[in-house]
Scaffold this motif. Sequence first.
Motif, PDB file in Angstrom:
ATOM      1  N   LEU A  39       0.804  -1.217   0.000  1.00 50.14           N
ATOM      2  CA  LEU A  39       0.000   0.000   0.000  1.00 50.14           C
ATOM      3  C   LEU A  39       0.842   1.276   0.000  1.00 50.14           C
ATOM      4  O   LEU A  39       0.597   2.167  -0.829  1.00 50.14           O
ATOM      5  CB  LEU A  39      -0.962  -0.024   1.190  1.00 50.14           C
ATOM      6  CG  LEU A  39      -1.888   1.178   1.356  1.00 50.14           C
ATOM      7  CD1 LEU A  39      -2.609   1.521   0.053  1.00 50.14           C
ATOM      8  CD2 LEU A  39      -2.906   0.912   2.463  1.00 50.14           C
TER       9      LEU A  39
ATOM     10  N   ALA B 122       2.296   1.749  -3.421  1.00 49.82           N
ATOM     11  CA  ALA B 122       1.293   2.094  -4.429  1.00 49.82           C
ATOM     12  C   ALA B 122       0.928   3.572  -4.354  1.00 49.82           C
ATOM     13  O   ALA B 122       0.739   4.228  -5.390  1.00 49.82           O
ATOM     14  CB  ALA B 122       0.043   1.232  -4.230  1.00 49.82           C
TER      15      ALA B 122
ATOM     16  N   LEU C 226       1.531   6.195  -7.428  1.00 52.72           N
ATOM     17  CA  LEU C 226       0.372   6.855  -8.026  1.00 52.72           C
ATOM     18  C   LEU C 226       0.687   8.310  -8.372  1.00 52.72           C
ATOM     19  O   LEU C 226       0.448   8.756  -9.503  1.00 52.72           O
ATOM     20  CB  LEU C 226      -0.811   6.789  -7.056  1.00 52.72           C
ATOM     21  CG  LEU C 226      -2.062   7.591  -7.456  1.00 52.72           C
ATOM     22  CD1 LEU C 226      -2.635   7.047  -8.766  1.00 52.72           C
ATOM     23  CD2 LEU C 226      -3.100   7.536  -6.344  1.00 52.72           C
TER      24      LEU C 226
ATOM     25  N   CYS D 114     -10.366   9.055  -1.480  1.00 51.65           N
ATOM     26  CA  CYS D 114     -10.283   7.740  -0.836  1.00 51.65           C
ATOM     27  C   CYS D 114     -11.376   7.611   0.212  1.00 51.65           C
ATOM     28  O   CYS D 114     -11.935   8.600   0.691  1.00 51.65           O
ATOM     29  CB  CYS D 114      -8.903   7.530  -0.210  1.00 51.65           C
ATOM     30  SG  CYS D 114      -8.570   8.550   1.242  1.00 51.65           S
TER      31      CYS D 114
ATOM     32  N   THR E 110     -20.818  -1.545 -10.815  1.00 56.30           N
ATOM     33  CA  THR E 110     -19.814  -1.063  -9.880  1.00 56.30           C
ATOM     34  C   THR E 110     -20.349  -1.118  -8.457  1.00 56.30           C
ATOM     35  O   THR E 110     -21.451  -0.642  -8.172  1.00 56.30           O
ATOM     36  CB  THR E 110     -19.409   0.387 -10.217  1.00 56.30           C
ATOM     37  OG1 THR E 110     -18.888   0.422 -11.545  1.00 56.30           O
ATOM     38  CG2 THR E 110     -18.351   0.887  -9.238  1.00 56.30           C
TER      39      THR E 110
ATOM     40  N   SER F 236      -9.974   2.134  -0.166  1.00 51.61           N
ATOM     41  CA  SER F 236     -10.159   2.306  -1.602  1.00 51.61           C
ATOM     42  C   SER F 236      -9.666   3.675  -2.047  1.00 51.61           C
ATOM     43  O   SER F 236      -9.970   4.689  -1.399  1.00 51.61           O
ATOM     44  CB  SER F 236     -11.632   2.149  -1.982  1.00 51.61           C
ATOM     45  OG  SER F 236     -12.039   0.800  -1.863  1.00 51.61           O
TER      46      SER F 236
ATOM     47  N   GLY G  42     -10.514   5.497 -12.305  1.00 50.63           N
ATOM     48  CA  GLY G  42     -10.052   4.184 -11.860  1.00 50.63           C
ATOM     49  C   GLY G  42     -10.215   4.042 -10.357  1.00 50.63           C
ATOM     50  O   GLY G  42     -10.419   5.033  -9.639  1.00 50.63           O
ATOM     51  N   LYS G  43     -10.149   2.821  -9.894  1.00 53.84           N
ATOM     52  CA  LYS G  43     -10.310   2.551  -8.474  1.00 53.84           C
ATOM     53  C   LYS G  43      -9.454   1.358  -8.104  1.00 53.84           C
ATOM     54  O   LYS G  43      -9.454   0.337  -8.799  1.00 53.84           O
ATOM     55  CB  LYS G  43     -11.781   2.267  -8.148  1.00 53.84           C
ATOM     56  CG  LYS G  43     -12.060   1.865  -6.710  1.00 53.84           C
ATOM     57  CD  LYS G  43     -13.547   1.570  -6.529  1.00 53.84           C
ATOM     58  CE  LYS G  43     -13.858   1.115  -5.121  1.00 53.84           C
ATOM     59  NZ  LYS G  43     -15.302   0.783  -4.949  1.00 53.84           N
ATOM     60  N   VAL G  44      -8.721   1.470  -7.016  1.00 53.27           N
ATOM     61  CA  VAL G  44      -7.945   0.348  -6.503  1.00 53.27           C
ATOM     62  C   VAL G  44      -8.293   0.176  -5.034  1.00 53.27           C
ATOM     63  O   VAL G  44      -8.370   1.157  -4.282  1.00 53.27           O
ATOM     64  CB  VAL G  44      -6.423   0.568  -6.694  1.00 53.27           C
ATOM     65  CG1 VAL G  44      -5.967   1.843  -6.015  1.00 53.27           C
ATOM     66  CG2 VAL G  44      -5.637  -0.624  -6.160  1.00 53.27           C
ATOM     67  N   THR G  45      -8.550  -1.049  -4.649  1.00 51.03           N
ATOM     68  CA  THR G  45      -8.971  -1.348  -3.279  1.00 51.03           C
ATOM     69  C   THR G  45      -7.979  -2.301  -2.628  1.00 51.03           C
ATOM     70  O   THR G  45      -7.609  -3.330  -3.205  1.00 51.03           O
ATOM     71  CB  THR G  45     -10.371  -1.983  -3.265  1.00 51.03           C
ATOM     72  OG1 THR G  45     -11.315  -1.050  -3.816  1.00 51.03           O
ATOM     73  CG2 THR G  45     -10.793  -2.327  -1.847  1.00 51.03           C
ATOM     74  N   PHE G  46      -7.569  -1.939  -1.430  1.00 52.46           N
ATOM     75  CA  PHE G  46      -6.656  -2.762  -0.642  1.00 52.46           C
ATOM     76  C   PHE G  46      -7.433  -3.334   0.542  1.00 52.46           C
ATOM     77  O   PHE G  46      -8.169  -2.607   1.217  1.00 52.46           O
ATOM     78  CB  PHE G  46      -5.474  -1.933  -0.136  1.00 52.46           C
ATOM     79  CG  PHE G  46      -4.636  -1.349  -1.235  1.00 52.46           C
ATOM     80  CD1 PHE G  46      -3.530  -2.027  -1.723  1.00 52.46           C
ATOM     81  CD2 PHE G  46      -4.953  -0.119  -1.793  1.00 52.46           C
ATOM     82  CE1 PHE G  46      -2.760  -1.495  -2.744  1.00 52.46           C
ATOM     83  CE2 PHE G  46      -4.191   0.429  -2.811  1.00 52.46           C
ATOM     84  CZ  PHE G  46      -3.092  -0.267  -3.284  1.00 52.46           C
TER      85      PHE G  46
END
Length: 238
Positions: free
Chosen positions: A6, A9, A13, A28, A61, A108, A124-128
Amino acid sequence: GSEGVLPRAMVDLFKGHAGLEGSLAVKCYMLELYQENLIDLLKEGKDDKEKLAIKKDATGTVWVDGATVVDAASCEELDGHLQKGLGRRHTASTNMNSASSRSHLVFSILVQNTTKLTGATTTGKVTFVDLAGSERGNIRVCARVRPPVLAGTSGDGAAEDVACALKVQDEFTLLLDTGGGGGFNERRYEYDTCFGPATTQEEVYSEVGELLQSALDGYNVGIFCYGQTGSGKTHTML
């Protein structure tokens, strides 16, 4: 460095966008699933009893209705939101970790990039996801070597043990002698914990006992014993 996925990332970004023309908007939100309740970790005046709903829009989504979404203009600001949420996460002391996570965590990052030339916008979306108590992994594999089996007696009446092909080198390493002439250095296996022949039931329980507390906290827990017949599975479980 020792940074995890994380933090790396978040840095990449903003660093990756630095060489591109256009505007970047980053937002976020941060949630935890604790005892089947979804909790907003970034909301001011957070109330654990407030229930959030997971929904899906026409495009498929998934989103969380009512979740607090905050802006982040830099990596430092994004990390600040992360640290704020982590400070509100449910934790509890265990034998393995003085601050073991007791909830599932969802962080997210929402990204919107608008190109300068055409004005086109992409999102875009990235989820940890960090699972509860996952400091050592949600799945643990332990090995236990049972005491030697007595084969009989020698000529002078002394008890003789059947030779064991397994040897516990340390807390995490098991050695196997395959009979190929290399001795116990032929095969090495690493586990979360290795128990030797002299290990007591109390010592085994001290390793897995905290899982019972997780079950009481509302999480699903499974403990399995696997091995050949006579290897001590029932003895270990009971």
